[in-house]
Write an enzyme that holds these catalytic residues in place. Structure first.
Site, short mmCIF file in Angstrom:
data_model
loop_
_atom_site.label_atom_id
_atom_site.label_comp_id
_atom_site.label_asym_id
_atom_site.label_seq_id
_atom_site.Cartn_x
_atom_site.Cartn_y
_atom_site.Cartn_z
CE1 TYR A 64 -4.33 0.19 -0.42
CE2 TYR A 64 -4.36 -1.61 1.16
CZ TYR A 64 -5.00 -0.85 0.19
OH TYR A 64 -6.29 -1.12 -0.15
CD GLU A 66 -3.61 4.32 0.40
OE1 GLU A 66 -2.57 3.68 0.67
OE2 GLU A 66 -4.76 3.92 0.64
CG ASP A 210 -8.66 10.29 -23.78
OD1 ASP A 210 -7.71 9.53 -23.99
OD2 ASP A 210 -9.75 9.92 -23.30
CB THR A 236 -5.25 3.64 -21.67
OG1 THR A 236 -5.29 3.74 -23.09
CG2 THR A 236 -6.61 3.96 -21.10
CE LYS A 239 -7.90 2.13 -25.42
NZ LYS A 239 -7.91 2.86 -24.15
NE ARG A 245 -7.54 -3.74 -19.38
CZ ARG A 245 -7.77 -3.84 -20.70
NH1 ARG A 245 -7.13 -4.73 -21.41
NH2 ARG A 245 -8.62 -3.04 -21.30
N1 DSN Z 1 -12.69 0.51 -24.54
C1 DSN Z 1 -11.81 1.45 -25.17
C2 DSN Z 1 -11.84 1.32 -26.64
O1 DSN Z 1 -12.08 0.24 -27.14
O2 DSN Z 1 -11.59 2.30 -27.34
C3 DSN Z 1 -12.07 2.84 -24.77
O3 DSN Z 1 -12.54 2.92 -23.49
#
Ligand code: DSN
Length: 425
Positions: A64, A66, A210, A236, A239, A245
């Site tokens: 932990y 924080e 974003d 994120t 991707k 993730r």
């Molecule tokens: N689920 C993601 C996507 O497929 O673009 C975005 O949140």
């Protein structure tokens, strides 16, 4: 358990202890088999490297922590401070960021923290409509963003499929939002970050990008980077960036304190330190020269795939792609997204249904299909394989009732996957 499932192939971890929980183990192995034998064209998915996978399975998960490095609310965080600092330094280098917070758990929580850092509930924000390629967290009415903040929305031009910067400016000047959001989850063209910033400057609005989908392409220098231009940027990490993730937030130094406070204690409790370690590994991988080749190949594969679909009479929203994805408008083929997704699933190709701009159909069964090339490119597939894949998909979509043909295609897909295994090193 069948013989097929005896060893996981995408890394060298042995999972000796996990195997004792046979119920969980069997499901994990089936999923690994599915991933090995099927083609992944979901634009937001990828295969992490074995090193990223291993980082996620470390003892860092036990802690932990924080707070932030040197200022934690729990003892024993000297090593966690080091891993978090390492992840931050690598992300700064990768994106030329002044300040980075690597604690966000995923994309939507990161965006929630950004809004919390810059806005009060009820404040006006301008974002891209969901059915034009935006994201739920960019102001949709069913999402926290649309419920907590007063979103007004821009769209793409009906004819060109491109974000209409004149419309963005017109709405911005009329509505005077406190923040303008640029970014998407289904848009295949470059964004004019400077133009967004210029519009925001006219009305004194904050700019928020974003870049969840295109972060890997930006990190590799293949797409223009908004980080030095915008006030705040979220992404994120799983991707095109090919990490675990999770998410990060980058901002100008002058906003560092408010962003950090919004993440913790504003939005989240303890960060997931094993994921922070995996983020550091992924950033390290993205800093290597070969990641540039990977990103370039993703784009070239996407362009080829889009062209192959257009050659076969499909329409692509905006007429092509500059990034890793495209939205196929299925109307000219008398198909809808859900149906196409299901047909392709039968031959072992994963895709995701998608709205098209001003979609006459509902979101659960929209008119489009979103395709992306990050995962197939990780397998080493190139233009030749994109042509094959387009062929398999078109034959399946045009012969949906022919179970024998679909089975034939499923075998071909499996053979193609066997020629391009998911990297194990
Ligand atoms: N689920 C993601 C996507 O497929 O673009 C975005 O949140």
């Amino acid at each position: 358990m069948t013989k097929d499932y005896h060893s996981l192939k995408i890394n060298d971890m042995k999972y000796n202890n996990l195997q004792n929980d046979t119920a969980v183990w069997e499901i994990v192995q089936k999923e690994e088999k599915r991933q090995n034998e099927e083609i992944e064209l979901i634009a937001s998915e990828n295969y992490v490297s074995p090193a990223v996978l291993e980082a996620m399975a470390t003892v860092l998960t036990n802690k932990y922590s924080e707070g932030y490095a040197g200022k934690r609310y729990y003892g024993g965080n000297c090593n966690i401070d080091d891993i978090e600092t390492l992840a931050i330094e690598r992300a700064k280098q990768l994106f030329q960021a002044e300040h980075v917070n690597v604690q966000p758990l995923s994309g939507s929580p990161a965006n929630a923290a950004v809004y919390m850092a810059f806005l009060e509930p009820g404040d006006k924000v301008l974002g891209l409509k969901l059915d034009h390629g935006g994201h739920l967290s960019h102001g949709h009415s069913v999402n926290f963003s649309g419920r907590l903040y007063n979103f007004v929305q821009y769209g793409v031009n009906e004819k060109s499929g491109l974000i209409d910067m004149e419309e963005v400016r017109r709405i911005a000047l009329a509505e005077k939002p406190k923040m303008i959001v640029a970014g998407f989850s289904a848009y295949s063209r470059e964004i004019d970050w400077e133009k967004f910033q210029a519009i925001a400057d006219e009305i004194g609005a904050y700019t928020f990008a974003d870049i969840a989908h295109i972060a890997g392409l930006i990190a590799a220098g293949e797409i223009k980077n908004p980080v030095p231009i915008f006030d705040v940027v979220s992404t994120t990490t799983h991707k095109t960036l090919r990490g675990p993730r999770g998410a990060i937030i980058m901002c100008k130094e002058k906003f560092a304190k408010q962003v950090d406070r919004a993440v913790f204690p504003g939005m989240q409790g303890g960060p997931h330190d094993h994921i922070t370690a995996a983020k550091a590994v992924a950033f390290g991988e993205a800093l290597r020269p070969e990641f540039k080749d990977y990103a370039r190949q993703i784009i070239s594969n996407a362009r080829t795939l889009a062209q192959e679909f257009m050659t076969r009479g499909y329409q692509i929203v905006s007429g092509g792609t500059d990034n890793h994805m495209m939205v196929v408008n299925l109307a000219s083929k008398n198909l809808v997204g859900k149906e196409a997704e299901k047909i392709l699933e039968k031959i072992g190709i994963s895709t995701s249904r998608s709205t098209i701009p001003n979609d006459p159909n509902p979101p659960m069964n929209p008119s489009g299909l979103r395709l992306g090339t990050p995962a197939v490119t990780t397998r080493g597939m190139k233009e030749t394989e994109m042509k094959l894949i387009a062929d398999y998909m078109d034959i399946a979509l045009m012969n949906a009732g022919d179970e024998e043909k679909l089975l034939e295609l499923k075998i071909k897909v499996k053979e193609l996957c066997e020629r391009f295994p998911i990297p194990t090193k």
